[in-house]
Design an enzyme around this catalytic site. Structure first.
Site, PDB file in Angstrom:
ATOM      1  N   ASN A  48       0.845  -1.190   0.000  1.00 35.40           N
ATOM      2  CA  ASN A  48       0.000   0.000   0.000  1.00 35.40           C
ATOM      3  C   ASN A  48       0.878   1.237   0.000  1.00 35.40           C
ATOM      4  O   ASN A  48       2.003   1.205   0.510  1.00 35.40           O
ATOM      5  CB  ASN A  48      -0.903   0.022   1.240  1.00 35.40           C
ATOM      6  CG  ASN A  48      -1.811  -1.183   1.306  1.00 35.40           C
ATOM      7  OD1 ASN A  48      -2.370  -1.617   0.309  1.00 35.40           O
ATOM      8  ND2 ASN A  48      -1.963  -1.740   2.491  1.00 35.40           N
ATOM      9  N   HIS A  62      -5.717   2.750  13.092  1.00 35.15           N
ATOM     10  CA  HIS A  62      -6.462   1.760  12.318  1.00 35.15           C
ATOM     11  C   HIS A  62      -6.017   0.333  12.617  1.00 35.15           C
ATOM     12  O   HIS A  62      -4.871   0.095  12.977  1.00 35.15           O
ATOM     13  CB  HIS A  62      -6.264   2.001  10.815  1.00 35.15           C
ATOM     14  CG  HIS A  62      -6.695   3.355  10.357  1.00 35.15           C
ATOM     15  ND1 HIS A  62      -6.064   4.010   9.336  1.00 35.15           N
ATOM     16  CD2 HIS A  62      -7.683   4.184  10.769  1.00 35.15           C
ATOM     17  CE1 HIS A  62      -6.653   5.181   9.131  1.00 35.15           C
ATOM     18  NE2 HIS A  62      -7.632   5.315   9.993  1.00 35.15           N
ATOM     19  N   LYS A  72       1.794  -5.135   9.591  1.00 33.39           N
ATOM     20  CA  LYS A  72       2.224  -4.105   8.650  1.00 33.39           C
ATOM     21  C   LYS A  72       3.718  -3.839   8.809  1.00 33.39           C
ATOM     22  O   LYS A  72       4.225  -3.778   9.928  1.00 33.39           O
ATOM     23  CB  LYS A  72       1.480  -2.787   8.906  1.00 33.39           C
ATOM     24  CG  LYS A  72      -0.015  -2.870   8.735  1.00 33.39           C
ATOM     25  CD  LYS A  72      -0.676  -1.553   9.080  1.00 33.39           C
ATOM     26  CE  LYS A  72      -2.185  -1.648   8.901  1.00 33.39           C
ATOM     27  NZ  LYS A  72      -2.854  -0.383   9.265  1.00 33.39           N
ATOM     28  N   TYR A 132       3.652   0.653   2.795  1.00 35.02           N
ATOM     29  CA  TYR A 132       3.689  -0.449   3.746  1.00 35.02           C
ATOM     30  C   TYR A 132       3.191  -1.735   3.130  1.00 35.02           C
ATOM     31  O   TYR A 132       2.359  -1.743   2.239  1.00 35.02           O
ATOM     32  CB  TYR A 132       2.935  -0.122   5.037  1.00 35.02           C
ATOM     33  CG  TYR A 132       1.491   0.280   4.889  1.00 35.02           C
ATOM     34  CD1 TYR A 132       0.465  -0.630   5.118  1.00 35.02           C
ATOM     35  CD2 TYR A 132       1.141   1.592   4.562  1.00 35.02           C
ATOM     36  CE1 TYR A 132      -0.860  -0.253   5.006  1.00 35.02           C
ATOM     37  CE2 TYR A 132      -0.176   1.971   4.443  1.00 35.02           C
ATOM     38  CZ  TYR A 132      -1.180   1.039   4.678  1.00 35.02           C
ATOM     39  OH  TYR A 132      -2.489   1.420   4.560  1.00 35.02           O
ATOM     40  N   LYS A 169     -14.008   9.530   8.857  1.00 39.74           N
ATOM     41  CA  LYS A 169     -13.989   8.250   9.572  1.00 39.74           C
ATOM     42  C   LYS A 169     -13.129   8.344  10.831  1.00 39.74           C
ATOM     43  O   LYS A 169     -13.530   7.885  11.907  1.00 39.74           O
ATOM     44  CB  LYS A 169     -13.457   7.148   8.648  1.00 39.74           C
ATOM     45  CG  LYS A 169     -13.330   5.786   9.294  1.00 39.74           C
ATOM     46  CD  LYS A 169     -12.793   4.761   8.320  1.00 39.74           C
ATOM     47  CE  LYS A 169     -11.326   4.557   8.568  1.00 39.74           C
ATOM     48  NZ  LYS A 169     -10.733   3.442   7.850  1.00 39.74           N
ATOM     49  N   ASP A 170     -11.942   8.948  10.724  1.00 42.40           N
ATOM     50  CA  ASP A 170     -11.054   9.061  11.871  1.00 42.40           C
ATOM     51  C   ASP A 170     -11.599  10.029  12.921  1.00 42.40           C
ATOM     52  O   ASP A 170     -11.391   9.832  14.117  1.00 42.40           O
ATOM     53  CB  ASP A 170      -9.651   9.477  11.430  1.00 42.40           C
ATOM     54  CG  ASP A 170      -8.918   8.356  10.705  1.00 42.40           C
ATOM     55  OD1 ASP A 170      -9.377   7.200  10.748  1.00 42.40           O
ATOM     56  OD2 ASP A 170      -7.871   8.646  10.096  1.00 42.40           O
TER      57      ASP A 170
END
Length: 187
Positions: A48, A62, A72, A132, A169-170
């Site tokens: 990603n 997350h 990750k 990542y 969202k955060d």
């Protein structure tokens, strides 16, 4: 490759060996063989990359629920970030504790964030790229988060801003105590 433990068991700082000369430099960012020799048996399945235009952009905290939880391996390839891992495993002696480190294009360090930990970062410069690897595919139905400024966790983000740049969202993420979480220490 130098692999260093942190204050959170399982969260590791990876320092690749950098070989430089008059042309520039070269490094291995990941070697399955070297990781395996270090006791890390990981099979990454997806890479990603994110771009953040503005200093003070905060992404996280997350994680994905099991059975789609992700380990990750995070690095910053342009600019600088403050990268954070938070232990969210119920019953863990370090539940709710965090570890943070600066990752940058200059220091070339990486952070390994295992399953059972939430992850987030704040950009310390404009025009930041983060890359990542993950060992499980993205599963939107398992995607969860914890509010970035949860006082139970108390992450000391390094940039003092009236308000960081956050996604909707955060902004709406719950506290660690209210977040849906199926990670149990020792399982």
């Amino acid at each position: 490759m130098n692999i260093m433990e942190t204050s959170l068991p399982g969260v590791l700082v990876i320092e690749p060996k950098v070989f430089g000369d008059h042309r520039g430099w070269f490094m291995e960012t990941y070697s399955e063989e070297k990781f395996r020799e270090a006791g890390l048996d990981l099979k990454f399945v997806q890479d990603n990359q994110s771009f953040s235009a503005t200093k003070g952009t905060l992404r996280g905290l997350h994680y994905q629920l099991a059975p789609k939880a992700q380990t990750k391996l995070v690095r910053c390839t342009r600019g600088r970030i403050f990268d954070v891992a938070v232990d969210i495993r119920k019953g863990s002696p370090t539940f709710g504790k965090w570890f943070g480190i600066e990752l940058s294009e200059g220091n070339k360090k990486q952070l390994l964030v295992p399953k059972g930990f939430a992850h987030g970062f704040m950009t310390l410069t404009d025009d930041v790229e983060v890359q990542y690897k993950v060992d499980e595919l993205y599963a939107p139905e398992c995607d969860r988060g914890i509010i970035w400024n949860d006082p139970t966790i108390g992450v000391e983000w390094p940039v003092e801003l009236a308000e960081p740049v956050l996604s909707a969202k955060d902004q709406a993420a719950p506290s660690i105590l209210d977040a849906e979480n199926n990670f149990v220490y020792g399982e």
